[in-house]
Design an enzyme around this catalytic site. Structure first.
Site, short mmCIF file in Angstrom:
data_model
loop_
_atom_site.label_atom_id
_atom_site.label_comp_id
_atom_site.label_asym_id
_atom_site.label_seq_id
_atom_site.Cartn_x
_atom_site.Cartn_y
_atom_site.Cartn_z
N CYS A 1 2.50 10.49 -71.21
CA CYS A 1 3.04 9.17 -70.89
C CYS A 1 2.05 8.05 -71.23
CB CYS A 1 3.43 9.09 -69.42
SG CYS A 1 2.07 9.45 -68.28
N GLU B 1 -9.34 12.46 -64.15
CA GLU B 1 -8.14 13.21 -63.75
C GLU B 1 -8.06 14.50 -64.57
OE1 GLU B 1 -5.22 13.78 -65.53
OE2 GLU B 1 -5.59 12.60 -67.34
N PRO B 2 -7.64 15.60 -63.94
CA PRO B 2 -7.69 16.91 -64.60
C PRO B 2 -6.45 17.28 -65.41
CG PRO B 2 -7.13 17.19 -62.29
CD PRO B 2 -7.31 15.70 -62.51
N GLN B 3 -5.33 16.56 -65.23
CA GLN B 3 -4.09 16.99 -65.87
C GLN B 3 -4.16 16.98 -67.38
OE1 GLN B 3 -4.17 14.80 -63.34
NE2 GLN B 3 -3.07 15.86 -61.70
N GLY C 1 8.92 5.64 -50.84
CA GLY C 1 8.57 4.93 -52.06
C GLY C 1 7.55 5.70 -52.91
N GLU C 2 7.03 5.01 -53.91
CA GLU C 2 6.13 5.64 -54.87
C GLU C 2 4.87 6.20 -54.21
OE1 GLU C 2 3.57 4.34 -58.83
OE2 GLU C 2 5.35 3.19 -58.27
N THR C 3 4.29 5.44 -53.26
CA THR C 3 3.06 5.89 -52.63
C THR C 3 3.29 7.16 -51.81
OG1 THR C 3 2.24 3.62 -52.47
CG2 THR C 3 1.17 5.25 -51.09
#
Length: 418
Positions: A50, A112-114, A189-191
């Site tokens: 993304c 970040e590991p992804q 929500g998103e959080t």
């Protein structure tokens, strides 16, 4: 052989352009097949997420414009629009960039590991389509090894750098394992979705989602295997929760001191952790006055996040030193491939001279010529033929006064220094 990394990411292009050049699984398969059929591209790996689309290729020479043109044509977009937003790295810079990406140093969230898993998936797709050869096999295995070393030897991924992750990390720090805890999430929500995602990795005993809109809460609860309640049911549900994490858009507190006090009595004062990551607050600050109730706000978590970001930035410096070292190692290996070709040519030439002179010597012996004279002639001719080129090179260097080349020739020929 030239290695090229061409791509766009969250730093160089808008989300609209990133969407245009992203590869779906079906497109990725077709793209790799196309690249495999183009003679100028020997090896190819396409990383598409993304936040980035990157193409790694090995070519006979720098043909990055051909790669740019192919990418624009494949997605049917303007080549100029693409050119204005891409970055192109070559050879060592391309290798260094790939390793930085794999280690999370080029990500939106540092460390970040992804992304490493996404690069491994891209590499496997290329192997499946037969567009990986020895050069990229070595490069990507080296990259995976570097990423593992960075994770092991630095703190690049050890600290929470999002409020949602910090909230879960705080709960884990307080309770140790979360597998025997009951969690109440307030909001959908998103959080809270991010909190739920991080929580699910620790397998709490039970999760309940409370929200004003039941339908939205159901979607989230289904993903994590939890239950759903309305906000009106909170007073009754609160007593069952060990951990309460709240993030709604309410302008007034949803949980007050009184309802928490009642829940603690029903729990016989077993401790409760409250994490309020809403602005304005969802939980009255007076809750912190109660024994066995521990309240953390978004400000508390943000302080943790800021400290952890600083820690990751320091770790990123250490990681970059490792990457630079491994980039040089890969460059040394590439250069060694050239020496292998030179050695092979040199040995082949010497072998041909040997076979030619031995054949003549055998013929002379078979015709009855004196063996001692034949051996002496063979030795002299072999010596003269093998030393001809080095002798010429030494004479030329001496004539031109090139002492540095003379020194190299003496070392290469094993001539002892005076």
């Amino acid at each position: 052989m030239t290695i090229i990394a061409l791509g766009i990411n969250h730093k160089t292009a808008s989300v609209e352009l990133r969407e245009k050049v992203a590869f779906s699984p079906e497109q990725l398969s077709r793209a790799l097949e196309q690249l495999n059929q183009l003679s100028e591209f020997h090896e190819s790996v396409i990383v598409s997420t993304c936040n980035r689309t990157e193409i790694y290729c090995s070519l006979d020479n720098d043909n990055s414009q051909a790669l740019l043109g192919w990418l624009a044509n494949f997605h049917d977009i303007s080549q100029q629009e693409l050119a204005d937003n891409v970055y192109i790295h070559q050879n060592q810079d391309a290798v260094n960039h790939l390793m930085r990406v794999a280690c999370g140093l080029d990500s939106l969230v540092l460390g970040e590991p992804q992304i490493l898993g996404q690069i491994k998936q891209a590499y496997n797709s290329s192997k499946h389509h037969h567009v990986i050869q020895p050069m990229f096999e070595r490069l990507f295995q080296k990259t995976f090894s570097v990423a593992k070393q960075v994770r092991t030897e630095t703190e690049i991924g050890a600290s929470a750098v999002s409020v949602a992750y910090a909230a879960v990390n705080l709960a884990k720090h307080i309770y140790g394992k979360l597998d025997k805890t009951k969690v109440l999430l307030i909001g959908a929500g998103e959080t809270i979705e991010l909190v739920a995602k991080h929580l699910s990795q620790h397998h709490p005993q039970h999760i309940t989602v409370a929200n004003r809109t039941i339908e939205r809460a159901k979607n989230l609860a289904e993903e994590i295997g939890g239950d759903v309640i309305s906000l009106a049911q909170l007073p009754d549900e609160l007593q069952h929760a060990d951990i309460v994490i709240s993030s709604t858009a309410s302008t007034l507190p949803i949980i007050g001191k009184g309802v928490v006090e009642q829940a603690l009595k029903q729990r016989k004062y077993r401790p409760m952790l409250f994490v309020d990551i809403a602005v304005p607050r969802d939980i009255e600050s007076q809750v912190n006055e109660l024994d066995a109730a521990y309240l953390y706000t978004v400000d508390d978590l943000q302080a943790i996040v800021n400290e952890n970001i600083a820690s990751r930035e320091q770790a990123a410096t250490q990681a970059q030193a490792i990457i630079d070292d491994k980039t040089r190692e890969f460059a040394d290996w590439q250069r060694s491939l050239k020496s292998v070709d030179v050695i092979r040519q040199y040995r082949t030439s010497a072998q041909e001279i040997k076979l030619e002179l031995v054949e003549k010597a055998v013929n002379q012996l078979q015709s009855g010529k004196d063996s001692e004279k034949v051996l002496l002639e063979l030795a002299n001719k072999l010596t003269n033929r093998l030393t001809h080129a080095p002798t010429h090179a030494i004479q030329k260097a001496a004539k031109e006064g090139d002492m540095e080349r003379l020194m190299v020739l003496k070392q290469a020929l094993g001539i002892e220094q005076e």
